[in-house]
Each structure stands twice: as structure tokens, then as C-alpha cells.
Motif scaffolding. Structure first.
Motif, mmCIF file in Angstrom:
data_model
loop_
_atom_site.group_PDB
_atom_site.id
_atom_site.type_symbol
_atom_site.label_atom_id
_atom_site.label_comp_id
_atom_site.label_asym_id
_atom_site.label_seq_id
_atom_site.Cartn_x
_atom_site.Cartn_y
_atom_site.Cartn_z
ATOM 1 N N VAL A 66 46.924 37.513 54.936
ATOM 2 C CA VAL A 66 47.509 38.611 55.703
ATOM 3 C C VAL A 66 46.699 38.859 56.971
ATOM 4 O O VAL A 66 45.500 38.578 57.023
ATOM 5 N N ASN A 67 47.394 39.403 57.982
ATOM 6 C CA ASN A 67 46.674 39.799 59.190
ATOM 7 C C ASN A 67 46.363 41.291 59.119
ATOM 8 O O ASN A 67 46.691 41.965 58.131
ATOM 9 N N ARG A 69 47.620 43.717 60.549
ATOM 10 C CA ARG A 69 48.799 44.589 60.634
ATOM 11 C C ARG A 69 49.560 44.578 59.310
ATOM 12 O O ARG A 69 50.678 45.047 59.236
ATOM 13 N N ASP A 71 50.832 42.037 57.844
ATOM 14 C CA ASP A 71 51.857 40.993 57.783
ATOM 15 C C ASP A 71 51.357 39.848 56.906
ATOM 16 O O ASP A 71 50.207 39.409 57.037
ATOM 17 N N ILE A 72 52.223 39.333 56.040
ATOM 18 C CA ILE A 72 51.882 38.167 55.229
ATOM 19 C C ILE A 72 52.216 36.924 56.047
ATOM 20 O O ILE A 72 53.370 36.706 56.414
ATOM 21 N N VAL A 73 51.213 36.131 56.356
ATOM 22 C CA VAL A 73 51.434 34.943 57.171
ATOM 23 C C VAL A 73 51.529 33.674 56.335
ATOM 24 O O VAL A 73 52.030 32.643 56.796
ATOM 25 N N ALA A 99 55.944 35.111 52.731
ATOM 26 C CA ALA A 99 55.521 35.025 54.135
ATOM 27 C C ALA A 99 56.583 35.670 55.017
ATOM 28 O O ALA A 99 57.784 35.479 54.821
ATOM 29 N N GLY A 100 56.101 36.442 55.975
ATOM 30 C CA GLY A 100 57.001 37.143 56.879
ATOM 31 C C GLY A 100 57.220 38.598 56.509
ATOM 32 O O GLY A 100 57.685 39.390 57.332
ATOM 33 N N LEU A 101 56.874 38.971 55.263
ATOM 34 C CA LEU A 101 57.001 40.368 54.848
ATOM 35 C C LEU A 101 55.777 41.154 55.306
ATOM 36 O O LEU A 101 54.723 40.585 55.577
ATOM 37 N N ASN A 102 55.938 42.464 55.352
ATOM 38 C CA ASN A 102 54.824 43.359 55.666
ATOM 39 C C ASN A 102 54.526 44.188 54.431
ATOM 40 O O ASN A 102 55.439 44.768 53.828
ATOM 41 N N HIS A 105 55.744 47.970 54.742
ATOM 42 C CA HIS A 105 57.109 48.325 55.153
ATOM 43 C C HIS A 105 58.138 47.581 54.308
ATOM 44 O O HIS A 105 58.455 46.424 54.582
ATOM 45 N N PHE A 107 57.998 46.354 51.344
ATOM 46 C CA PHE A 107 57.530 45.160 50.644
ATOM 47 C C PHE A 107 58.107 45.036 49.242
ATOM 48 O O PHE A 107 58.609 43.981 48.852
#
Length: 201
Positions: A66-67, A69, A71-73, A99-102, A105, A107
Motif C-alpha cells: 500500500v502507499n 494514501r 491505496d493498494i498497489v 489492487a486498486g482499492l483504497n 474508502h 474497502f
């Protein structure tokens, strides 16, 4: 409600261990390793064959990158022990769909949509549900300001996210006085009148 008193004659039968570790990569990315393990204190009679006491029935690892923010990368899973080898662990790269989910928000809703039911493994999908708060804990004081420092100008992240740290509560009044907001009394409509209760015959 008080904690129920443990029975003096109880016997341990099953143990589930969940371990979540969050690692900083040092480049703005973080790794989240969530591990789940189930085992029994005596032989487990599984449909696929007996599992000796102490040997894991489930031993699984879910990893997110995750980053800062949330975000799952990148995401993926591995199952080292399952009750039905060749079936339980045949989910392929299903957990890459995270990947692509936050994490902050929508989740859990998106998790159920992408991996609920037969789309994924019940245990890994349930395990994923606890990760947002685990990452918040790891980020507290590292990525997220939780100090309540008035010079920062923004309300600390954790206020109004749980019962203890509600903005009208004693903990906020004591430790984050700038952000304390007393509870407003209910507005009077003027229509409240005391009516005398007439006893029925």
C-alpha cells in the motif's frame, strides 16, 4: 457488560492465531503481511483425512503493498496448509483483485463484491477485513498526524472514529481540547406537553 467468567473446567479444543505485521519499505510504500493459522489440540477428523494435533488446518498469508494514501498497489496470497489441498489453494491470483482499492474508502464492500462467497477463500477474505484498522495503527505518528498539535490546523485523524474519541467525549476534552465539541442539547419544539395519565376503570 463485564467479561464472562471463564469456566474452571474448560478444555482448549481449537486455536486460531491471526498476526498482522506492517513493514515500511522506505520508498513511500508499505507491506502488510496478514497471517492466519488454525490448529486443534487433538487429531482433527477432516473429510480429506485426519490432521494430527498441532498441525495446521489452515496456514495462510495475505500480503498487500500500500502507499501512504491507503491505496493498494499490489496484493496476493499463499496457502501453505488447507483442509482440502488442491481445492482450497486453487484460487490462483484472485487476491490480486484487491489492487486498486483504497483501504479507507469502501474497502469492505468492494472486498465482498470481488472475493465474497465462492470467488475466494472464506478465511483469507475474512482476514482482509481487519486490515484497514491495522494499517491505520501502523501509520499513526508515521504517516498520519495524531498529535493534535494546534499548529497543524487539521483535526487529528482519529477523532470521531470510535466511541472513546468522539468529539463530545471526555478523552477528547482532556487530551485534544481544541477539538472538543460539547454535545448540543436536543432542540425544543415547543410541542412537548405533560399529559395526565387517566387510569382506566
Amino acid at each position: 457488560m463485564a467479561l464472562p467468567i471463564a469456566a474452571t473446567e474448560r478444555t482448549l479444543v481449537h486455536r486460531r492465531s491471526i498476526d498482522v505485521r506492517v513493514y515500511a519499505r522506505g520508498n513511500g510504500l508499505w507491506e502488510v503481511d496478514a497471517h492466519i493459522r488454525d490448529d486443534r489440540t487433538k487429531m482433527a477428523a477432516l473429510a480429506s483425512g485426519p490432521r494430527p494435533a498441532g498441525e495446521p488446518i489452515h496456514d495462510m498469508l495475505l500480503r498487500l503493498v500500500v502507499n501512504e494514501r491507503f491505496d493498494i498497489v499490489e496484493a496476493g496470497a499463499r496457502s501453505d496448509a488447507v483442509p482440502f489441498p488442491g481445492a482450497c489453494d486453487a484460487y490462483g491470483d484472485a487476491y490480486g483483485r484487491l489492487a486498486g482499492l483504497n483501504l479507507m474508502h469502501g474497502f469492505r464492500t468492494a472486498l465482498r463484491e470481488r472475493l465474497g462467497g465462492t470467488q475466494g477463500c472464506t478465511h483469507l477474505t475474512e482476514l482482509a477485513q481487519i486490515l484497514p484498522t491495522a494499517v491505520v495503527q501502523a501509520f499513526a505518528g508515521e504517516v498520519i498526524d495524531v498529535s493534535g498539535d494546534a499548529s497543524q490546523g487539521a483535526q487529528p485523524f482519529q477523532i470521531d472514529r470510535c466511541h472513546a474519541l468522539r468529539s463530545d467525549g471526555e478523552a477528547v476534552r482532556t487530551h485534544y481540547p481544541r477539538w472538543y465539541r460539547p454535545k448540543k442539547p436536543p432542540a425544543s419544539t415547543g410541542s412537548e406537553r405533560q399529559t395526565e395519565r387517566v387510569p382506566t376503570p
